[in-house]
Design a protein around this motif. Structure first.
Motif, PDB file in Angstrom:
ATOM      1  N   ARG A 327      17.813-132.234 -12.303  1.00 33.92           N
ATOM      2  CA  ARG A 327      17.263-131.357 -13.332  1.00 33.92           C
ATOM      3  C   ARG A 327      16.891-132.143 -14.591  1.00 33.92           C
ATOM      4  N   CYS A 331      13.152-132.510 -16.222  1.00 33.17           N
ATOM      5  CA  CYS A 331      12.924-132.251 -17.645  1.00 33.17           C
ATOM      6  C   CYS A 331      12.172-133.413 -18.291  1.00 33.17           C
ATOM      7  N   ILE A 376      19.041-126.447 -19.739  1.00 41.34           N
ATOM      8  CA  ILE A 376      19.578-126.637 -18.388  1.00 41.34           C
ATOM      9  C   ILE A 376      20.893-125.885 -18.256  1.00 41.34           C
TER      10      ILE A 376
END
Length: 686
Positions: A327, A331, A376
């Motif tokens: 993740r 990003c 997140i």
């Protein structure tokens, strides 16, 4: 060999030659002592031969067509072909050179007679096919006549050879090749491989060396058999379209697809798919060279170290840690965009680079990265994992002499700046601007920043931005923002020094100073204007902060209705009990409360059912996402309805266009703030 042949070194030295070449040389009156092609051939012929030799030593089979002559001017051959080279030692290589002799030469064997000829290891048996004339393999003899050197050359030559006259079917060619290759190969697969060859020779294809092996073994030892089809020298395409070719077979070579994949993986991080440190350094070098050629903009190099990633691994396990890293990588890729690049250069360390016009743009990108990290949320059973990061930036201005800057040094500077941020408690952005006069050693010795507790009151200032009531169409409140001013403001982002204040333990004092300024402003104006300010979880926990608020409001209770205290969703997730207790306390005093940067997580919303939360301030990314996606807009509409059922009003952040405002209004969102209504400006009331 069907032709006169010799092993030739790159400088033209003849290392060994076969009996056919010796006979031809004797017929032409060439002295047997000739040890170099340059001494054997005329100057023009040697020049043409030298070109194909060079190509062969670079791994490309080549040939030279046309009449070639010896020093005396006598015709020597009509075609020269050079096949792949072999290594005799670390720095000694040779190429097999074949000479297609003149018509009528008594020693010449016509290729038309050589249908289905194979040679194994140069001196092995000859495979005879129907209507084929057996050809005795040529024995190589070196110039000095040394038998030992002959054997050495033969032992080093790795190739098997099969000669086709062009009339064979694909099945017949496959049969001839399989006779030489052996093993458990199937003719059908080889026929398919031959059929896939569309272009004319030279052509190369590969088949697995051990097709019948255990798949697990094959995965660890992916060796192939290389088959290279080369046209025989001097052959012209016949009326039937056939071309006489020679198949050179090399065993146990690296699979080219596997080699290409290994090269690719050598420059990629296997988990995230981002570049690794080696690839990033090479990309950075290329970018510096590009900018050196035309320095139209500056360059920002980011070093990102995740904060508290160990807790994710410890409490969630390594699978959850890997999911978090994926993740983070997504990003970074999204934030840096197509003009930037990102890399994973360590366990929880990342890097990035992006051309930027000025230093402030680099700081803004870094802040966007950290904001992306804030969004997140990794839900595992009953846990919600979050992540933060510290970012160091090495910024090179477009006017700086880029040729004097080393890529590894630039990355090292960003790393050191990141370490300074870690000292300030993480969740920070720190930047170092390269000085054109700065040498390599001085660049690595970054100026020490002040200790977190050394900030003075005159370095703090307040800004504010308006909050618009979407349905009533008027400004009803302002958000008060804390900023750093003075010389150190250029070295530290607001996020960096606020985190430093939290780490050093004086953030509650900073919040108390801000609260005092906000209440003074509310007291001076009779107009009902809601003033909101962010409160850290440390202040929510601090008894002195609570008591100071109670004392100020006890003297003027009406001020409480003008004050809205907000705490970020991130702090709420980390210490829900602390935040819930603080909200109950200030609500009893008459203050409004808000959850800031709400990212739409239902577990958070469900915990608010027992609290009297007035506002839910949406994380800014939600506003941007719904603008172009009806599906996401529908999801947000459901979230807003759920908040309304709990008696909570909603504020959207970072609204920049009238179209966004219209959409948010249609979703029944009460308020909004962003550049459409006004940017943060120095607050005159402070």
């Amino acid at each position: 060999m069907p032709h006169a042949a010799a092993y030739v070194a790159q400088d033209g030295s003849i290392l060994a030659r076969n009996a056919r070449l010796m006979t031809v040389c004797a017929t032409l009156g060439v002295e047997d002592s000739s040890a170099r092609l340059s001494e054997l051939l005329s100057a023009e012929s040697w020049k043409r031969c030298e070109t194909v030799l060079s190509a062969a030593f670079n791994g490309v089979p080549a040939e030279a067509s046309g009449r070639m002559s010896v020093k005396s001017g006598a015709a020597f051959c009509r075609n020269v072909i050079c096949t792949s080279f072999l290594s005799l030692s670390r720095d000694r290589r040779a190429v097999l050179v074949q000479f297609d002799m003149n018509e009528g030469s008594p020693e010449e064997v016509q290729p038309e007679q050589a249908r289905g000829i194979s040679r194994k290891g140069v001196r092995e048996h000859i495979l005879e096919m129907p209507e084929a004339t057996p050809v005795k393999p040529a024995v190589l003899t070196d110039v000095s006549g040394s038998t030992a050197q002959n054997e050495s050359l033969l032992d080093h030559f790795p190739d098997d050879v099969v000669v086709f006259d062009g009339s064979e079917s694909l099945e017949e060619k496959a049969f001839l090749l399989l006779e030489v290759i052996g093993g458990e190969h199937e003719a059908e697969g080889l026929v398919d491989a031959l059929a896939d060859l569309k272009s004319r020779p030279p052509q190369t294809f590969y088949i697995p060396e051990n097709p019948g092996s255990d798949p697990a073994v094959y995965e660890t030892d992916r060796k192939s058999c290389e088959i290279r089809l080369v046209p025989l020298p001097g052959q012209k395409e016949g009326s039937s379209g056939t071309v006489k070719t020679m198949a050179i077979i090399r065993r146990n070579v690296d699979c080219p697809q596997e080699a290409a994949e290994n090269r690719r993986l050598a420059y990629l991080d296997p988990l995230t798919g981002l570049e690794n440190r080696r690839a990033f350094t090479k990309s950075l070098k290329r970018e510096l060279k590009r900018l050196e050629a035309g320095p139209q903009t500056g360059l920002a190099v980011f070093y990102i170290d995740l904060d508290e990633f160990k807790k994710v691994n410890d409490h969630g396990g390594h699978d959850v840690g890997d999911d978090m890293l994926l993740r983070v990588a997504a990003c970074l890729t999204q934030t840096l965009g197509k003009f930037g690049s990102a890399a994973r250069i360590g366990g929880d360390e990342f890097a990035g680079m992006l051309p930027v016009a000025y230093k402030e743009a680099a700081l803004q990108v870094a802040e966007e990265i950290l904001e992306g990290f804030d969004r997140i949320r990794l839900e595992v059973k009953e846990r919600i994992f979050t992540i933060g990061g510290s970012i160091g930036i090495a910024y090179v201005d477009g006017e700086t002499l880029l040729r004097d800057i080393d890529a590894s040094v630039l990355l090292g500077i960003a790393d050191r700046a990141c370490l300074r941020g870690k000292r300030f408690g993480g969740q920070s952005v720190q930047i170092h601007t390269m000085d054109p006069a700065e040498d390599r050693e001085r660049a690595m010795e970054l100026t020490a920043l002040p200790e977190p507790g050394s900030f003075r009151a005159n370095e703090l200032t307040l800004s504010s931005m308006p909050i618009m009531h979407l349905k009533k169409g008027r400004i009803f409140g302002r958000e008060v923002l804390l900023r750093l001013q003075g010389e150190r403001a250029g070295e530290l982002s607001s996020r960096a020094w606020i985190n430093a204040a939290e780490r050093s333990g004086f953030i509650a004092q900073v919040d108390a100073w801000t609260l005092d300024k906000v209440l003074n402003a509310a007291d001076r104006h009779s107009a009902r204007m809601t003033l909101t300010m962010n409160v850290s979880v440390d202040s929510a926990r601090d008894q002195n902060f609570r008591e100071g608020l109670r004392q100020r409001l006890s003297s003027n209770p009406l001020l409480a209705s003008k004050l809205c205290l907000e705490i970020s969703e991130r702090d709420f997730l980390r210490e829900p009990s602390t935040v819930e207790a603080f909200f109950r306390y200030v609500t009893d005093l008459g203050c409004q409360t808000a959850i800031d940067d709400f990212a739409g997580h239902w577990p958070v919303l469900s915990r608010l059912t027992g609290l009297r939360i007035v506002w839910l301030k949406l994380e800014s990314g939600l506003t941007r996402q719904v603008a172009g996606s009806p599906a996401k807009a529908a999801i947000l509409a459901g979230l807003v309805r759920a908040a309304h059922e709990l008696g909570i009003k909603v504020v959207a952040k970072r609204v920049e266009t009238a179209e966004e405002a219209d959409l948010l209004r249609s979703l029944d969102i009460e308020a909004a703030q962003g550049y459409l209504y006004g940017k943060p400006e120095p607050w005159s009331e402070s």
